[in-house]
Design a protein around this motif. Structure first.
Motif, short mmCIF file in Angstrom:
data_model
loop_
_atom_site.label_atom_id
_atom_site.label_comp_id
_atom_site.label_asym_id
_atom_site.label_seq_id
_atom_site.Cartn_x
_atom_site.Cartn_y
_atom_site.Cartn_z
N ASN A 1 1.65 9.14 -6.11
CA ASN A 1 2.10 10.51 -5.92
C ASN A 1 3.10 10.93 -6.99
O ASN A 1 3.05 12.04 -7.53
CB ASN A 1 2.70 10.67 -4.53
CG ASN A 1 1.67 10.49 -3.42
OD1 ASN A 1 0.47 10.68 -3.64
ND2 ASN A 1 2.12 10.09 -2.24
N ARG A 2 4.02 10.00 -7.29
CA ARG A 2 5.02 10.31 -8.31
C ARG A 2 4.37 10.45 -9.69
O ARG A 2 4.74 11.33 -10.48
CB ARG A 2 6.09 9.22 -8.35
CG ARG A 2 6.95 9.17 -7.09
CD ARG A 2 7.88 7.96 -7.09
NE ARG A 2 8.77 7.98 -8.22
CZ ARG A 2 9.64 7.00 -8.50
NH1 ARG A 2 9.68 5.91 -7.72
NH2 ARG A 2 10.44 7.08 -9.54
N THR B 1 0.83 -1.22 0.00
CA THR B 1 0.00 0.00 0.00
C THR B 1 0.86 1.25 0.00
O THR B 1 0.58 2.23 -0.71
CB THR B 1 -0.93 -0.01 1.23
OG1 THR B 1 -1.74 -1.19 1.20
CG2 THR B 1 -1.83 1.21 1.22
N LYS B 2 1.94 1.23 0.77
CA LYS B 2 2.84 2.37 0.83
C LYS B 2 3.51 2.61 -0.52
O LYS B 2 3.60 3.75 -1.00
CB LYS B 2 3.89 2.15 1.91
CG LYS B 2 4.86 3.31 2.08
CD LYS B 2 5.86 3.02 3.18
CE LYS B 2 6.85 4.17 3.33
NZ LYS B 2 7.85 3.88 4.39
N GLU B 3 3.97 1.52 -1.15
CA GLU B 3 4.62 1.65 -2.45
C GLU B 3 3.64 2.15 -3.51
O GLU B 3 3.99 3.00 -4.35
CB GLU B 3 5.22 0.31 -2.88
CG GLU B 3 6.40 -0.14 -2.01
CD GLU B 3 6.96 -1.47 -2.46
OE1 GLU B 3 6.45 -2.01 -3.47
OE2 GLU B 3 7.92 -1.97 -1.84
N LEU C 1 4.41 13.70 -12.06
CA LEU C 1 4.87 13.66 -13.45
C LEU C 1 3.80 14.21 -14.40
O LEU C 1 4.13 14.91 -15.37
CB LEU C 1 5.22 12.22 -13.84
CG LEU C 1 6.50 11.65 -13.22
CD1 LEU C 1 6.66 10.19 -13.61
CD2 LEU C 1 7.72 12.44 -13.67
N GLU C 2 2.53 13.91 -14.14
CA GLU C 2 1.47 14.44 -14.99
C GLU C 2 1.40 15.96 -14.90
O GLU C 2 1.22 16.64 -15.92
CB GLU C 2 0.14 13.82 -14.57
CG GLU C 2 0.02 12.34 -14.91
CD GLU C 2 -1.29 11.75 -14.43
OE1 GLU C 2 -2.01 12.47 -13.70
OE2 GLU C 2 -1.60 10.59 -14.78
N ILE C 3 1.56 16.48 -13.70
CA ILE C 3 1.57 17.94 -13.54
C ILE C 3 2.75 18.55 -14.29
O ILE C 3 2.62 19.57 -14.98
CB ILE C 3 1.61 18.31 -12.05
CG1 ILE C 3 0.32 17.85 -11.35
CG2 ILE C 3 1.80 19.81 -11.87
CD1 ILE C 3 0.32 18.05 -9.86
#
Length: 355
Positions: free
Chosen positions: A105-106, A97-99, A110-112
């Motif tokens: 988030n990454r 879940t953490k990964e 990247l999309e932003i």
């Protein structure tokens, strides 16, 4: 659901193990069996197990003489196994879940970033197109200014480098070429060689002559066009209009189309700051680029779409009744190297456009 299935399988496995243990304990116990059991437990104790201590504690409560395994012990063993599996499963689930959260988030970051890059790229493309337009305008203005600065100049080629007194030599040359011009109208502001290195075995450098009177320069240019051969003190020479390098490059780009005009014996004139004008069947056509001239020739059926437009150059007379055409040259590099051909230029057309 996975834990439930594992739990059922583990329970069946424990039931089978307990039945086998019951059968083994119901048999007579010998000293050899006891020693074998102790050896087996020692080997098992050497293996790493997350619940090793709990297993040893349960087994210690079981007497070697017991005829059956207590249900309480089996229940404790089952609970212990379920607890260990649940802890392991929770740890794996928590780690995954953490990964996944970090990857999400990454990915969002990247999309932003990609959106920002797209916006910046589009802005750069728009700005680049604007800069190209401004650069073209500036180049056109620079070409115009440079040609205006050169409009009173003539290039004289063929005078040996041994001639050092250029002012008097060129004045005498011009008087011989056009004797009806008064001497006071032959005022020359500057006379010098082209600003290039002198080559030992190469041709002599061009002589750049700046006339004080523009009309005098035009008369000299027309007189040079009307003569088939120019000779002064046993030296053949040529006279050309002084043009900017950008204009020369543009004229070179029109070479295939101009040779098509020559093939059809159509006279043409150079306009100012840059254009080609010719008369065909009573209509005057003007083109400001090689592509535009090519389209005009196609429209008039003067060339074929699949033609290479590179016919062999043929000589033709450079004079006309109006005296509005002249032989021009191709300038190569800073040496102003010229080749005499059938290209025509109109200094009178330059004068009309500039006025």
């Amino acid at each position: 659901m996975v834990l439930g299935g594992n739990r059922g399988r583990n329970k069946n496995h424990l039931t089978k193990s307990s039945q086998a243990l019951t059968a083994a304990e119901a048999a007579p116990v010998t000293s050899q069996d006891t020693a074998s059991g102790r050896s087996h437990r020692q080997k098992m104790s050497q293996q790493d197990s997350p619940f090793e201590s709990d297993t040893e504690q349960i087994l210690s409560q079981t007497s070697p003489q017991a005829s059956s395994v207590s249900p309480v012990i089996l229940l404790q063993f089952e609970k212990m196994l379920y607890k260990a599996l649940k802890q392991t499963s929770d740890q794996i689930t928590k780690s995954l879940t953490k990964e996944i959260r970090e990857l999400g988030n990454r990915t969002a970051a990247l999309e932003i970033k990609m959106d920002e890059i797209k916006i910046t790229t589009q802005e750069n493309i728009t700005e680049l197109e604007q800069l190209k337009k401004e650069n073209l305008i500036l180049q056109t203005k620079l070409e115009d200014y440079e040609n205006r600065a050169r409009r009173s100049n003539l290039l004289i080629r063929g005078i040996p480098e041994t001639v050092t007194d250029l002012q008097s030599t060129i004045t005498a040359l011009l008087q011989e070429l056009k004797p009806d011009i008064p001497i006071e109208r032959l005022e020359l502001d500057r006379v010098h060689r082209a600003l290039t290195a002198k080559r030992k075995d190469g041709p002599p450098r061009d002589i750049i002559t700046k006339f004080h009177y523009y009309r005098t320069k035009e008369q000299i240019l027309i007189a040079a066009r009307e003569k088939k051969e120019l000779n002064f003190q046993r030296h053949n020479y040529q006279i050309f209009a002084d043009l900017s390098q950008l204009t020369i490059t543009k004229r070179r780009s029109m070479k295939p189309q101009l040779m098509e005009l020559q093939r059809h014996n159509i006279m043409y004139q150079w306009g100012f700051p840059f254009s080609v004008r010719f008369n065909y069947q009573g209509t005057i056509y003007r083109s400001r680029s090689a592509d535009e001239l090519q389209q005009t020739l196609l429209k008039l059926n003067l060339t074929e779409p699949t033609s290479s437009n590179t016919p062999t150059r043929r000589r033709m007379a450079s004079s006309s009744p109006s005296g509005s055409t002249q032989k021009i040259s191709e300038q190569n590099g800073n040496h102003h190297s010229h080749k005499r051909g059938r290209y025509a230029t109109s200094s009178m057309d330059q004068e009309d456009s500039m006025d």
